[in-house]
Design a protein around this motif. Structure first.
Motif, short mmCIF file in Angstrom:
data_model
loop_
_atom_site.label_atom_id
_atom_site.label_comp_id
_atom_site.label_asym_id
_atom_site.label_seq_id
_atom_site.Cartn_x
_atom_site.Cartn_y
_atom_site.Cartn_z
N PHE A 219 0.86 -1.18 0.00
CA PHE A 219 0.00 0.00 0.00
C PHE A 219 0.90 1.23 0.00
O PHE A 219 1.84 1.31 0.78
N GLU A 220 0.60 2.17 -0.87
CA GLU A 220 1.44 3.35 -1.01
C GLU A 220 1.07 4.37 0.07
O GLU A 220 -0.10 4.66 0.29
N LYS A 221 2.09 4.90 0.74
CA LYS A 221 1.87 5.83 1.84
C LYS A 221 2.87 6.98 1.77
O LYS A 221 3.87 6.93 1.04
N THR A 222 2.59 8.02 2.58
CA THR A 222 3.54 9.12 2.80
C THR A 222 3.52 9.45 4.28
O THR A 222 2.60 9.10 5.01
N GLY A 223 4.57 10.17 4.72
CA GLY A 223 4.59 10.69 6.08
C GLY A 223 4.97 9.66 7.12
O GLY A 223 5.67 8.68 6.86
N ASN A 224 4.46 9.88 8.34
CA ASN A 224 4.75 9.00 9.48
C ASN A 224 3.69 7.92 9.59
O ASN A 224 2.48 8.20 9.53
N VAL A 225 4.13 6.69 9.76
CA VAL A 225 3.21 5.56 9.70
C VAL A 225 3.62 4.52 10.74
O VAL A 225 4.80 4.28 10.97
N ILE A 226 2.62 3.87 11.36
CA ILE A 226 2.82 2.69 12.18
C ILE A 226 2.05 1.54 11.55
O ILE A 226 0.87 1.69 11.22
N ALA A 227 2.71 0.38 11.38
CA ALA A 227 2.05 -0.81 10.82
C ALA A 227 2.07 -1.92 11.87
O ALA A 227 3.08 -2.14 12.54
N GLU A 228 0.93 -2.62 12.00
CA GLU A 228 0.78 -3.71 12.97
C GLU A 228 0.18 -4.92 12.28
O GLU A 228 -0.78 -4.80 11.52
N LEU A 229 0.75 -6.10 12.58
CA LEU A 229 0.30 -7.34 11.95
C LEU A 229 0.22 -8.43 13.01
O LEU A 229 1.18 -8.66 13.73
N LEU A 230 -0.93 -9.12 13.09
CA LEU A 230 -1.10 -10.24 14.01
C LEU A 230 -0.88 -11.53 13.23
O LEU A 230 -1.75 -11.96 12.45
N VAL A 231 0.28 -12.17 13.41
CA VAL A 231 0.64 -13.39 12.70
C VAL A 231 0.08 -14.59 13.45
O VAL A 231 0.42 -14.80 14.62
N ASP A 232 -0.76 -15.37 12.77
CA ASP A 232 -1.34 -16.57 13.38
C ASP A 232 -0.47 -17.80 13.15
O ASP A 232 -0.21 -18.58 14.06
N SER A 233 -0.03 -17.99 11.90
CA SER A 233 0.75 -19.19 11.57
C SER A 233 1.64 -18.90 10.37
O SER A 233 1.39 -17.97 9.61
N PHE A 234 2.67 -19.74 10.24
CA PHE A 234 3.62 -19.60 9.13
C PHE A 234 4.16 -21.00 8.84
O PHE A 234 5.08 -21.46 9.51
N ASP A 235 3.57 -21.70 7.89
CA ASP A 235 3.93 -23.09 7.60
C ASP A 235 5.42 -23.20 7.31
O ASP A 235 5.97 -22.44 6.51
N TYR A 236 6.06 -24.20 7.94
CA TYR A 236 7.52 -24.32 7.87
C TYR A 236 7.98 -24.84 6.51
O TYR A 236 7.53 -25.87 6.03
N ILE A 237 8.88 -24.11 5.89
CA ILE A 237 9.59 -24.54 4.68
C ILE A 237 11.09 -24.59 4.94
O ILE A 237 11.78 -25.54 4.60
N TYR A 238 11.60 -23.53 5.59
CA TYR A 238 13.03 -23.39 5.83
C TYR A 238 13.22 -22.51 7.05
O TYR A 238 12.38 -21.66 7.37
N SER A 239 14.35 -22.73 7.75
CA SER A 239 14.59 -21.99 8.99
C SER A 239 14.60 -20.48 8.79
O SER A 239 14.22 -19.72 9.67
N TRP A 240 15.02 -20.02 7.60
CA TRP A 240 15.10 -18.58 7.35
C TRP A 240 14.08 -18.11 6.32
O TRP A 240 14.29 -17.09 5.66
N GLN A 241 12.97 -18.82 6.17
CA GLN A 241 11.84 -18.23 5.46
C GLN A 241 11.39 -17.02 6.26
O GLN A 241 11.61 -16.95 7.47
N LYS A 242 10.76 -16.04 5.60
CA LYS A 242 10.45 -14.78 6.28
C LYS A 242 9.06 -14.30 5.88
O LYS A 242 8.69 -14.37 4.71
N GLY A 243 8.32 -13.84 6.84
CA GLY A 243 7.01 -13.26 6.59
C GLY A 243 6.68 -12.23 7.63
O GLY A 243 6.84 -12.48 8.83
N GLY A 244 6.24 -11.04 7.20
CA GLY A 244 5.93 -10.00 8.16
C GLY A 244 5.75 -8.65 7.52
O GLY A 244 5.33 -8.54 6.35
N ILE A 245 6.08 -7.60 8.26
CA ILE A 245 5.86 -6.22 7.83
C ILE A 245 7.09 -5.70 7.10
O ILE A 245 8.22 -5.86 7.57
N MET A 246 6.84 -5.03 5.96
CA MET A 246 7.95 -4.41 5.22
C MET A 246 7.58 -2.98 4.83
O MET A 246 6.51 -2.72 4.27
#
Length: 701
Positions: free
Chosen positions: A532-559
């Motif tokens: 999502f395109e934004k400007t200015g000051n922003v806070i992002a929050e994400l409630l992660v329920d699950s992340f099916d395992y593929i690899y120890s360093w797979q990554k999912g979250g806020i960017m």
């Protein structure tokens, strides 16, 4: 003798550590002459003591030393009347003027422990003994990897790492010693083993003044000034690490601390000059203590996922096992793969074992199925069919191998082991079956992980690369079930992904984001991005329920990301496959990535938060039910999204395995606009009030 009062502070009777510590203790020997009369009346015996004569004489010790308690106990020891441990305990009390045992007892009474509170922003603890033992110690290559070279271009001030020894029981000048490594450490030389256990120059790899120098402070070691001097310019390798040297060249004895010697200095710890946060991260292992040697630790490089794991233990054999285990609970069918290599041990042994294990429980006699890279017998398959039974050996291949690709597939009760070959690094792996067997005794719920046993008291180290555990699902003919209706979300693949990703949001605000990609790391990224395109000051929050395992360093979250180019600047907070929560970023377009991780933060569901205030980015987390956020990393300066220029905020997912999709499920994703303070208003720390924020639900975008 006329003793009439107790020594102040000492009990009249008690354990040895409660007794006063003295340089010499008097000793009285009690000699008894007893007369016993026994009568027999034809059917039974009756006995009674008729007289006792007591003499108090000087106790007689070794070497004609009388009235000396230590000499008397030495005589008892040489007669075989007391054990070496008993003699040693008494010897420390009677002859040690430093009062170590009495001091420890009083500290324990006050619930205090001897230690060294090291600066974690400068030092990482790599080894310790007695009360300064924080972990089971780094192995050969983990230790070398943790040293931080100087990085300077000054040819007169190049070093290859600083090692710091803290010794609580040493004399003041030797409580802190700083070792400056002057030469690169050969890959096949274990410097940590040489420092902790050996009394030699490491075959010419650890020579005083050539390979290292000693200093009294970190500043002196970094600047290569005020090196320690040795008596007659001779370093005594029999006194490991300090060589009987000192700041002014005076010979100093009895400051050695070989970790296998209990008569050497105790309460000692070693550190290397790397901040704990940026170094190797500790993974929780479970020593299986079937006998008396099991121990070790596991460390993971947050950059490339390599695991450095040590393990001591009698063996994984017989009717109970003794080894170090890095497990994860599982049920159903799984495939585990790893590349094992670089076995290093102070006591190499042909039947040391390092590899993959499927195991019912953490009990020593548990059923298991395992494939190992051994010391010199190649790749071997062993196991225990049922709990409490003896071990089974199912053969070895590739005798003499020093590295190997290992794999185990579990399909219902059938376990199949494989050894792999790879012509070029990074190329395809060709798998050859070693053993397949039905093992219902392991059960449906079990532990899968990495196992290491040196089959010795000393721990050995194994290096595990590309470790992954994948769930396997048998194809089903059951009809599919439609889920909640979904809402369009703007998302796309970034970089050269192997499998197209996807994202959806159900009307109940649940998110499902799937992504492949080699990684979000290095100088460019490959992943799927909800943006999502934004400007200015922003806070992002994400409630992660699950992340099916593929690899120890797979990554999912806020960017937070400057552009949609693969090499763009970004600042992110991810949940990983098994490495905990990780903060990663790229400060300049096309530059290498940086980051850190906390491997202890693996519990889900978990809230992730990233905030951008001007060019300052910060991270935090909390669990459901928590009111307050717990800060993680930041603030960090990232120069994008300034002067009303737009940037992107969203959910990023990479599988770290470019041919597979990783699936992240989240319950809620909030983007909060934070107005810029007016010139007359001073910004304040802490959460913003509802009056100055606007919460956006993604379903309304």
């Amino acid at each position: 003798r006329g003793y009439v009062e107790n020594i102040p502070g000492a009990p009249m009777c008690g354990c040895v550590e409660q007794m006063p510590t003295v340089s010499r203790s008097d000793c009285t020997q009690v000699d008894l002459t007893e007369t016993i009369m026994i009568e027999f009346d034809g059917s039974s015996f009756v006995g009674k003591l008729t007289s006792v004569h007591v003499d108090f004489n000087a106790c007689r010790g070794i070497n004609n030393r009388n009235n000396d308690l230590w000499a008397y106990m030495a005589r008892l020891y040489y007669q075989g009347d007391i054990t070496p441990k008993q003699f040693g305990e008494a010897g420390r009390i009677i002859t040690n003027s430093n009062c170590n045992e009495a001091t420890k007892f009083e500290l324990n009474q006050k619930e205090l422990t001897v230690g060294y509170d090291h600066d974690v922003s400068t030092w990482t603890n790599v080894a310790g003994r007695d009360q300064m033992k924080l972990n089971d110690g780094y192995g050969h290559r983990a230790f070398t990897e943790s040293l931080t070279p100087s990085g300077t271009l000054d040819p007169d001030n190049i070093h290859y790492g600083i090692i710091f020894r803290a010794c609580q029981s040493c004399i003041r000048t030797h409580m802190k010693i700083f070792y400056r490594r002057r030469t690169a450490i050969p890959d096949d030389f274990s410097l940590i083993d040489n420092i902790l256990y050996q009394t030699n120059d490491g075959g010419g790899n650890n020579v005083w003044n050539d390979d290292f120098s000693l200093h009294s402070t970190l500043e002196d070691a970094l600047n290569d000034v005020n090196p320690w001097l040795c008596p007659n310019d001779v370093y005594n390798y029999g006194d490991t690490f300090y060589g009987r040297c000192s700041p002014d060249g005076t010979q100093v004895k009895d400051q050695r601390s070989r970790f296998q010697s209990w008569s050497d200095k105790n309460d000692v710890a070693y550190f290397v000059n790397k901040p704990e946060e940026s170094g190797l991260q500790i993974l929780a292992t479970a020593p299986i203590k079937g006998r008396d040697y099991a121990g070790g630790m596991a460390l993971q490089d947050p950059n490339d996922g390599i695991i450095y794991m040590t393990g001591s233990g009698r063996d994984i054999w017989g009717d109970n096992d003794d080894f170090n285990f890095y497990p994860q609970a599982a049920d159903g069918d799984h495939t585990a793969i790893v590349h094992a290599s670089s076995i290093s041990s102070p006591q190499p042994y042909e039947w040391s074992k390092s590899g993959i294990m499927f195991r019912t429980s953490l009990e020593p006699d548990s059923a298991h199925f395992s494939i190992y890279l051994t010391g010199s017998n190649g790749v071997c398959v062993q196991g225990r069919q049922n709990a409490g039974e003896g071990s089974k050996h199912w053969g070895c291949v590739n005798v003499g191998a020093t590295s190997a690709w290992l794999k185990i597939e579990k399909r219902m009760d059938m376990y199949t082991s494989f050894v792999g070959s790879q012509e070029v690094e990074g190329g395809l792996i060709t798998w050859t079956e070693v053993k397949s067997i039905e093992l219902p005794g392991i059960g449906e719920s079990y532990n899968v992980g990495l196992a290491v046993s040196s089959a010795r008291w000393y721990a050995q180290e194994a290096v595990f690369k590309d470790y992954e555990v994948d769930a396997y699902y048998f194809p089903s003919a059951a009809p599919s079930v439609s889920g909640m209706p979904t809402i369009f979300v703007p998302s796309q693949d970034i970089g050269a992904v192997g499998v197209a990703g996807s994202a959806s949001q159900a009307s109940d605000e649940r998110w499902v984001v799937k992504g492949s990609g080699s990684d979000i790391w290095g100088s460019s990224d490959q992943f799927h991005y909800v943006r999502f395109e934004k400007t200015g000051n922003v806070i992002a929050e994400l409630l992660v329920d699950s992340f099916d395992y593929i690899y120890s360093w797979q990554k999912g979250g806020i960017m937070f990301r400057e552009t949609l180019d693969a090499n763009s600047r970004h600042y992110s907070l991810f949940m990983t496959g098994s490495s905990g929560i990780s903060n990663q970023y790229r400060t300049n377009t096309g530059s290498n990535s940086g980051g850190t991780a906390n491997p202890d933060l693996k519990t889900k569901p978990v809230w992730l938060q990233v905030s951008k205030m001007g060019n300052q980015f910060s991270t935090a987390y909390k669990y459901e039910g928590d009111v307050e956020w717990t800060p993680l990393w930041g603030p960090q300066t990232m120069n994008f999204g300034l002067d009303n220029n737009s940037f992107y905020v969203g959910i990023a997912v990479t599988s770290h395995q470019n041919t597979k999709l990783a699936t992240l499920e989240a319950r809620e994703f909030n983007i909060i606009d934070v107005p810029t303070p007016s010139p007359t208003t001073s910004p304040t720390a802490g959460p913003t009030s509802p009056a100055t924020t606007r919460r956006l639900r993604k379903s309304t975008q």
